[in-house]
Write an enzyme that holds these catalytic residues in place. Structure first.
Site, PDB file in Angstrom:
ATOM      1  N   ASP A  31       5.935  14.984  -4.934  1.00  0.00           N
ATOM      2  CA  ASP A  31       4.626  15.833  -4.986  1.00  0.00           C
ATOM      3  C   ASP A  31       4.591  16.470  -6.595  1.00  0.00           C
ATOM      4  O   ASP A  31       5.661  16.828  -7.068  1.00  0.00           O
ATOM      5  CB  ASP A  31       4.993  16.811  -4.127  1.00  0.00           C
ATOM      6  CG  ASP A  31       3.710  18.036  -3.982  1.00  0.00           C
ATOM      7  OD1 ASP A  31       2.745  17.590  -4.128  1.00  0.00           O
ATOM      8  OD2 ASP A  31       3.923  19.006  -3.351  1.00  0.00           O
ATOM      9  N   ARG A  34      -0.724  15.980  -9.960  1.00  0.00           N
ATOM     10  CA  ARG A  34      -1.957  16.383 -10.338  1.00  0.00           C
ATOM     11  C   ARG A  34      -1.647  17.676 -11.095  1.00  0.00           C
ATOM     12  O   ARG A  34      -2.204  18.078 -12.147  1.00  0.00           O
ATOM     13  CB  ARG A  34      -2.883  16.672  -9.260  1.00  0.00           C
ATOM     14  CG  ARG A  34      -3.242  15.364  -8.498  1.00  0.00           C
ATOM     15  CD  ARG A  34      -4.542  15.760  -7.633  1.00  0.00           C
ATOM     16  NE  ARG A  34      -3.943  16.728  -6.460  1.00  0.00           N
ATOM     17  CZ  ARG A  34      -4.850  16.977  -5.584  1.00  0.00           C
ATOM     18  NH1 ARG A  34      -6.301  16.311  -5.521  1.00  0.00           N
ATOM     19  NH2 ARG A  34      -4.446  17.515  -4.358  1.00  0.00           N
ATOM     20  N   HIS A  48      -0.827  10.681 -12.127  1.00  0.00           N
ATOM     21  CA  HIS A  48      -0.192   9.419 -11.221  1.00  0.00           C
ATOM     22  C   HIS A  48       0.287   8.390 -11.748  1.00  0.00           C
ATOM     23  O   HIS A  48       1.209   7.819 -11.352  1.00  0.00           O
ATOM     24  CB  HIS A  48      -1.592   9.010 -10.285  1.00  0.00           C
ATOM     25  CG  HIS A  48      -2.338  10.066  -9.797  1.00  0.00           C
ATOM     26  ND1 HIS A  48      -1.410  10.809  -8.876  1.00  0.00           N
ATOM     27  CD2 HIS A  48      -3.629  10.362  -9.406  1.00  0.00           C
ATOM     28  CE1 HIS A  48      -2.330  11.860  -7.823  1.00  0.00           C
ATOM     29  NE2 HIS A  48      -3.434  11.563  -8.428  1.00  0.00           N
ATOM     30  N   GLU A  78      -3.945  11.665   5.064  1.00  0.00           N
ATOM     31  CA  GLU A  78      -4.711  12.918   4.537  1.00  0.00           C
ATOM     32  C   GLU A  78      -5.134  12.468   3.412  1.00  0.00           C
ATOM     33  O   GLU A  78      -6.430  13.186   2.854  1.00  0.00           O
ATOM     34  CB  GLU A  78      -4.053  14.110   4.669  1.00  0.00           C
ATOM     35  CG  GLU A  78      -3.461  14.635   6.209  1.00  0.00           C
ATOM     36  CD  GLU A  78      -2.294  14.035   6.869  1.00  0.00           C
ATOM     37  OE1 GLU A  78      -1.525  13.219   6.054  1.00  0.00           O
ATOM     38  OE2 GLU A  78      -2.086  14.013   8.141  1.00  0.00           O
ATOM     39  N   LEU A 142      19.112  -2.583  -2.073  1.00  0.00           N
ATOM     40  CA  LEU A 142      18.650  -1.395  -1.575  1.00  0.00           C
ATOM     41  C   LEU A 142      17.325  -1.789  -0.873  1.00  0.00           C
ATOM     42  O   LEU A 142      16.294  -2.433  -1.001  1.00  0.00           O
ATOM     43  CB  LEU A 142      18.051  -0.763  -2.878  1.00  0.00           C
ATOM     44  CG  LEU A 142      17.107   0.451  -2.654  1.00  0.00           C
ATOM     45  CD1 LEU A 142      17.811   1.790  -1.805  1.00  0.00           C
ATOM     46  CD2 LEU A 142      16.502   1.090  -3.971  1.00  0.00           C
ATOM     47  N   ARG A 199      11.853  17.021  -1.460  1.00  0.00           N
ATOM     48  CA  ARG A 199      10.493  17.235  -1.760  1.00  0.00           C
ATOM     49  C   ARG A 199      10.648  17.639  -3.167  1.00  0.00           C
ATOM     50  O   ARG A 199      11.386  18.827  -3.553  1.00  0.00           O
ATOM     51  CB  ARG A 199       9.815  17.938  -0.854  1.00  0.00           C
ATOM     52  CG  ARG A 199       8.346  18.010  -1.430  1.00  0.00           C
ATOM     53  CD  ARG A 199       7.456  18.693  -0.238  1.00  0.00           C
ATOM     54  NE  ARG A 199       6.148  18.865  -0.637  1.00  0.00           N
ATOM     55  CZ  ARG A 199       5.013  18.717   0.122  1.00  0.00           C
ATOM     56  NH1 ARG A 199       5.177  18.687   1.428  1.00  0.00           N
ATOM     57  NH2 ARG A 199       3.857  18.699  -0.452  1.00  0.00           N
TER      58      ARG A 199
END
Length: 253
Positions: A31, A34, A48, A78, A142, A199
């Site tokens: 996250d 942007r 990005h 979403e 991995l 996160r």
């Protein structure tokens, strides 16, 4: 999200051992692309693109740390609500990444698998995903899972539909339904549940990521935007994870 698109068969994967002090499986909610771009006065697309560089670093850092399983939340169900321009930028980056990185993944022993509603990305992207999965299918260092057009609630609903269909067809006794019955019908069947969810960007929520699988995961929220994520940040999360005592609901002190 259909059961077919989520519950694709999972070929036998290597049973990699966790480092002595864990974790075996890390989930990463990436996250902040942007906000990173906005803070620098750059177009979203460059945020990005910088995020893709962080993906490379994260995969290498996980492999170097002996992590056997890494799941990246790359594009949620979403995210389709974002502007058409941003979705186009993201899907274009995905295709470029798959084409350019597959040889590196294969050379470095990384096995790639994609979960989620891949058909929504169109035939060109689906073909690139399938080619990358096939090219890395025999790797064992991995296990890298990328969640694309993925939503955990839809995944659970698809599993429930699959259970209901089996009951209706007489293939399954309702009295025998248990947690494993549902788990076998999830997109992650055959994978260990995540031990650690990380996160970035300072946000502290799961955002519909691995809701079933993360029931006993530890959570670490890092105040770093995803494009700046590197091995140091992964190391910080691992230090925090390893100082915790995991009881799995047994005892509280």
């Amino acid at each position: 999200m259909s059961a077919a698109s989520l519950n694709q068969p999972l070929a036998a994967l290597p049973d990699l051992a966790a480092p002595p002090d864990g974790p075996l499986h890390i989930g990463l909610i990436m996250d902040g692309n942007r906000r990173w771009a906005k803070a620098r006065g750059l177009p979203r697309a460059l945020g990005h693109k910088a995020g893709v560089e962080a993906v490379r670093r994260a995969i290498q850092a996980a492999a170097d740390a002996g992590i056997g399983w890494l799941t990246l939340f790359a594009f949620s169900s979403e995210n389709w609500r974002r502007s058409a321009d941003e979705v186009r930028d993201l899907t274009g980056l995905l295709r470029i990444y798959l084409r350019r990185e597959v040889n590196t993944l294969a050379r470095n022993g990384v096995r790639l698998r994609v979960i989620g509603e891949r058909d929504r990305f169109g035939p060109e992207t689906v073909a690139a995903i399938e080619a990358a999965e096939q090219a890395t299918a025999h790797n064992t260092k991995l296990n890298l899972t990328v969640a694309l057009s993925y939503g955990a609630r839809a995944e659970i609903a698809a599993a429930a539909r699959a259970v209901a269909q089996d009951v209706a067809a007489g293939r399954l006794d309702p009295a025998s339904i248990d947690e494993e019955t549902v788990s076998r019908r999830l997109a992650t069947h055959g994978m260990p549940d995540p031990d650690l969810i990380i996160r970035t960007s300072g946000e502290q929520r799961l955002s519909n990521f691995l809701l079933w699988q993360a029931a006993y995961a530890e959570f670490v929220f890092l105040d770093v935007l995803w494009p700046d994520f590197d091995a140091t940040h992964l190391g910080q999360a691992l230090v925090e994870y390893r100082r915790r005592v995991r009881r799995f609901g047994v005892g509280s002190g």
